[in-house]
Design an enzyme around this catalytic site. Structure first.
Site, PDB file in Angstrom:
ATOM      1  CB  CYS A  28      -0.741  -0.031   1.151  1.00 59.71           C
ATOM      2  SG  CYS A  28      -2.076  -1.439   1.195  1.00 59.71           S
ATOM      3  CG  HIS A  34      -3.207   3.382   2.034  1.00 57.92           C
ATOM      4  ND1 HIS A  34      -3.779   3.150   1.113  1.00 57.92           N
ATOM      5  CD2 HIS A  34      -3.181   2.531   2.624  1.00 57.92           C
ATOM      6  CE1 HIS A  34      -3.992   1.983   0.924  1.00 57.92           C
ATOM      7  NE2 HIS A  34      -3.912   1.331   2.076  1.00 57.92           N
ATOM      8  CG  ASN A  45      -6.685  -0.645   1.539  1.00 59.92           C
ATOM      9  OD1 ASN A  45      -6.073  -0.292   0.451  1.00 59.92           O
ATOM     10  ND2 ASN A  45      -6.277  -1.378   2.253  1.00 59.92           N
TER      11      ASN A  45
END
Ligand code: UT7
Length: 336
Positions: A130, A263, A293
């Protein structure tokens, strides 16, 4: 000699058309005898929907339209690009890199439209889960500053739906697919003001896909495993430190930040980061509710969203922050 900097000249993004709401997930899991609810997902994560790619769609398929949108926004063509970096943990193949596949697809498209391709320029993937886009942007910035490239396509692209364990309710409701891209080009004005990257391999096990390829087969478990609470606690802690590091490097204050684009993993982590930096939520681009996500794609997706809806404007100071498996984390501070 004048100093070389890099600046973002255009942004783009792409989401696969299939939108899967929390209600859809509740039904999908119920069919497997697993209980979840829209209330739980919204309250614990802020996620309301995510997009899933069809089974035959790969990360490069999502990356190409995102890249084309970024090229268009920058007013350049594929032939003007001399570096391609793709951040992904769900590559099309074990090798070659997804970046080489993206380069080829963009070349073919340009040639088919009567333009010029981009064969020959360097292209490679970055694997930092990520945090991947933050890593990729930092590498591209360094290469441009060093004169190793003049104009880079930096892409985050993921098909996380491929590695989700739909029998694990603690993780399968969290992730989605998508891609975001920027064109980063050389400039005599910054652009990118400061970058900060970190990794700590002692935390490999808290977020991983433990399988590996051997003898042409995947050995071990090929699906995502996460200790959500461990990730949560580490994330809030390291994101604050990294933000302060880039601000200090650039000689800026928290109050100078126009936009924080972290993020997009969990609204509670994002709120916690904003609180620690004493930034109002109005200064944060939030897309987690619509995208879930999307790992390495989440930051460029959110950046493009903010630019296109008129929130994030030219000349503003933007802080990007990533955190994820590895454990990895980092920040990029730039003037748009
Ligand atoms: O991109 C990389 C970064 N990743 C992240 O940032 C993820 C970070 N972690 C998180 O976002 C959160 O830890 C989660 C969203 C994953 C979990 O939230 P939490 O508040 O830490 O919940 P929990 O793990 O403490 O679970 C609380 C309860 C448990 O039940 P019991 O043991 O209290 O009875 C879980 O079994 O919630 C249960 N639960 C669920 N219930 C309904 C877990 N998943 C679900 C679900 N639906 N999908």
């Amino acid at each position: 000699m004048t100093q070389r900097f890099s600046r973002i000249a255009g942004t783009g993004s792409y989401l696969p058309p299939r939108r899967v709401t929390n209600q859809d997930m509740v039904a999908e899991l119920a069919a497997r005898g697993i209980e979840t609810s829209d209330e739980w997902i919204v309250e614990r994560t802020g996620i309301q929907a995510r997009h899933f790619a069809l089974p035959n769609v790969t990360a490069s398929d999502l990356a190409v339209p995102a890249a084309c949108a970024a090229l268009k926004a920058a007013g350049v063509t594929a032939a003007d690009i001399d570096l391609v970096i793709v951040a992904t943990s769900t590559p099309d193949m074990v090798f070659p890199s997804t970046a080489t596949i993206v380069q080829h697809k963009l070349s073919q498209k340009a040639l088919a439209e009567g333009g010029v391709g981009m064969a020959g320029c360097p292209a490679f993937d970055v694997q930092a889960v990520c945090s991947g886009f933050i890593y990729a942007l930092t590498v591209a910035d360094a290469m441009i500053a060093r004169g190793a490239a003049n104009r880079a396509l930096v892409i985050g692209a993921e098909v996380f739906s491929r590695i989700i364990d739909f029998n694990d309710r603690t993780t399968c409701v969290l992730f989605g697919d998508g891609a975001g891209a920027v064109v980063l080009e050389a400039s005599d004005q910054p652009g990118v003001l400061a970058t900060d990257l970190h990794a700590d391999g002692q935390y490999v096990d808290i977020l991983c896909v433990p399988g590996h390829v051997s003898g042409g087969q995947i050995l071990g478990d090929p699906l995502l495993k996460m200790d959500g609470q461990a990730v949560f606690k580490l994330a809030i802690n390291v994101l604050e430190k990294s933000a302060r590091t880039v601000l200090k490097k650039a000689g800026k204050q928290e109050s100078d930040i126009d936009w924080l684009i972290p993020h997009q993993a969990n609204i509670r982590i994002m709120q916690g980061t904003a609180r620690k930096l004493r930034l109002p939520m109005e200064k944060m681009v939030v897309t987690v509710q619509d995208h879930g996500n999307t790992s390495a794609a989440s930051i460029p997706l959110a950046l493009d969203h903010g630019v296109r809806n008129g929130q994030v404007k030219s000349g503003q100071l933007v802080l990007l922050e990533g955190v994820g498996g590895g454990f990895t984390w980092g920040s990029v501070l730039f003037n748009l």
